[in-house]
Enzyme design. Structure first.
Site, PDB file in Angstrom:
ATOM      1  N   ASN A  95       0.870  -1.186   0.000  1.00  0.00           N
ATOM      2  CA  ASN A  95       0.000   0.000   0.000  1.00  0.00           C
ATOM      3  C   ASN A  95       0.907   1.236   0.000  1.00  0.00           C
ATOM      4  O   ASN A  95       1.531   1.538   1.007  1.00  0.00           O
ATOM      5  CB  ASN A  95      -0.887  -0.052   1.263  1.00  0.00           C
ATOM      6  N   TRP A  96       0.949   1.912  -1.134  1.00  0.00           N
ATOM      7  CA  TRP A  96       1.858   3.074  -1.256  1.00  0.00           C
ATOM      8  C   TRP A  96       1.282   4.330  -0.609  1.00  0.00           C
ATOM      9  O   TRP A  96       1.938   5.372  -0.579  1.00  0.00           O
ATOM     10  CB  TRP A  96       2.176   3.344  -2.728  1.00  0.00           C
ATOM     11  N   LYS A  97       0.007   4.267  -0.191  1.00  0.00           N
ATOM     12  CA  LYS A  97      -0.656   5.427   0.430  1.00  0.00           C
ATOM     13  C   LYS A  97      -0.517   6.666  -0.481  1.00  0.00           C
ATOM     14  O   LYS A  97      -0.598   6.511  -1.702  1.00  0.00           O
ATOM     15  CB  LYS A  97      -0.110   5.643   1.838  1.00  0.00           C
ATOM     16  N   HIS A 109      -9.320   0.949   5.472  1.00  0.00           N
ATOM     17  CA  HIS A 109      -8.024   1.137   6.138  1.00  0.00           C
ATOM     18  C   HIS A 109      -8.217   2.084   7.334  1.00  0.00           C
ATOM     19  O   HIS A 109      -9.016   3.029   7.264  1.00  0.00           O
ATOM     20  CB  HIS A 109      -7.013   1.722   5.144  1.00  0.00           C
ATOM     21  N   GLU A 167      -5.002  -5.306  10.958  1.00  0.00           N
ATOM     22  CA  GLU A 167      -3.977  -4.279  11.156  1.00  0.00           C
ATOM     23  C   GLU A 167      -4.244  -3.535  12.459  1.00  0.00           C
ATOM     24  O   GLU A 167      -5.018  -2.551  12.463  1.00  0.00           O
ATOM     25  CB  GLU A 167      -4.020  -3.266  10.012  1.00  0.00           C
ATOM     26  N   GLY A 183       2.833   2.064  11.260  1.00  0.00           N
ATOM     27  CA  GLY A 183       3.766   3.188  11.304  1.00  0.00           C
ATOM     28  C   GLY A 183       4.697   3.141  12.504  1.00  0.00           C
ATOM     29  O   GLY A 183       5.320   4.148  12.844  1.00  0.00           O
ATOM     30  N   SER A 233       3.771  -2.404  10.362  1.00  0.00           N
ATOM     31  CA  SER A 233       5.216  -2.469  10.584  1.00  0.00           C
ATOM     32  C   SER A 233       5.839  -3.818  10.231  1.00  0.00           C
ATOM     33  O   SER A 233       6.661  -4.348  10.990  1.00  0.00           O
ATOM     34  CB  SER A 233       5.551  -2.082  12.028  1.00  0.00           C
ATOM     35  N   GLY A 271       3.014  -1.256   4.344  1.00  0.00           N
ATOM     36  CA  GLY A 271       2.992   0.179   4.054  1.00  0.00           C
ATOM     37  C   GLY A 271       4.369   0.654   3.637  1.00  0.00           C
ATOM     38  O   GLY A 271       4.804   0.446   2.495  1.00  0.00           O
TER      39      GLY A 271
HETATM   40  P1  PGA Z   1       3.236   0.236   7.780  1.00  0.00           P
HETATM   41  O1  PGA Z   1       1.739   0.474   7.274  1.00  0.00           O
HETATM   42  O2  PGA Z   1       3.708  -1.059   7.161  1.00  0.00           O
HETATM   43  O3  PGA Z   1       3.978   1.419   7.317  1.00  0.00           O
HETATM   44  O4  PGA Z   1       3.161   0.127   9.288  1.00  0.00           O
HETATM   45  C1  PGA Z   1       0.841  -0.594   7.198  1.00  0.00           C
HETATM   46  C2  PGA Z   1      -0.484  -0.131   6.688  1.00  0.00           C
HETATM   47  O5  PGA Z   1      -0.906   1.001   6.994  1.00  0.00           O
HETATM   48  O6  PGA Z   1      -1.147  -0.878   5.953  1.00  0.00           O
END
Ligand code: PGA
Length: 255
Positions: A9-11, A96, A166, A172, A214, A235
């Site tokens: 997920n590149w957000k 999400h 999640e 994060g 993470s 992420g």
């Molecule tokens: P992260 O994000 O791997 O940077 O913790 C995961 C997500 O939000 O799907």
């Protein structure tokens, strides 16, 4: 051993279309070497069509980070399932926690999930508690998220449902703060139990379960193997070519 799934997920990244294309093509190079694992990359709406048009790899799919539930009409700013399907998108991340935090309710998520699976795409339905408490009240929160987000989904559609667990506190953060495989195993059992209670064993067996929060190349093996899950939703690490490449290779060896 089942085929593993790694979703990136590149957000709201990267900043330009060119950077998105570069990242996609570098990941495609890695994915070409995989023999079993399926990888889904989810760029932003403005980058998704271009990425889906690039020559990828047999095991590489393109996903979106959201969609609107209505099929067409006067809905300024929205994008429909058919629009995504038309440009080659196969998966859609829904619910999400970053969207739930900005007002997306399970009722809205449910309408989107239904629209996605009814039109033949795969829904990646995110659930996760904000925090944990000693009394275990977060299990009720998770139960409600699963039951309401998936309401109306038919048993035969569960093959197109992926539940991504999640925990918000792990997103994060650092790999040390992420959930470990043993605890993820318990969560996977819980998720399947909730699905079994409402939809029965056939649905619970068909659903795929991922962990997100993470995950990187240091903890992916533990979380998939000891967690007994189908893969991960990634992420930050999905924007790092080397780290993500190693993660895909590790998942491939576990498949
Ligand atoms: P992260 O994000 O791997 O940077 O913790 C995961 C997500 O939000 O799907």
């Amino acid at each position: 051993m089942t085929r593993k799934l790694v979703i990136g997920n590149w957000k709201m990244n990267p900043r330009s279309l060119k950077q998105a294309q570069d990242l996609f093509q570098k990941h495609a190079h890695t994915v070409k070497k995989l023999t079993k694992t399926q990888v889904v990359l989810c760029p932003s709406y403005v980058h998704v069509a271009k990425c889906a048009s690039l020559k990828g790899a047999p095991r590489l799919n393109v996903g979106a980070q959201d969609v609107f539930f209505e099929p067409e009409g006067s809905f300024t700013g929205e994008v429909s399932v058919n629009m995504l399907k038309d440009v080659g998108v196969t998966h859609v991340i829904l619910g999400h926690s970053e969207r739930r935090a900005r007002g997306e309710t399970s009722d809205i998520v449910q309408r989107k999930v239904y629209a996605v699976v009814s039109r033949g795409l795969t829904a990646v339905v995110c659930i996760g508690e904000e925090a944990r408490d000693a009394s275990g009240a977060y299990y009720d929160e998770l139960h409600d998220q699963i039951a309401s987000s998936l309401e109306g989904v038919e048993v035969k559609q569960f093959k197109r449902i992926i539940v991504a667990y999640e925990p918000v506190w792990a997103i994060g953060a650092s790999a040390d703060e992420a959930m470990d495989g043993d605890r993820m195993h318990e969560m996977g059992i819980f998720i399947r139990k909730v699905i079994t209670d409402t939809w029965g064993r056939t649905a619970a067996d068909a659903v795929r379960i991922l962990y997100g929060g993470s995950v990187d190349d240091t903890n992916i093996e533990d979380i998939i193997e000891r967690g007994h899950i189908d893969g991960v939703l990634v992420g930050r690490a999905s924007r790092d070519v080397k780290v993500f490449g190693r993660m895909c290779e590790i998942a491939d060896n576990l498949s």
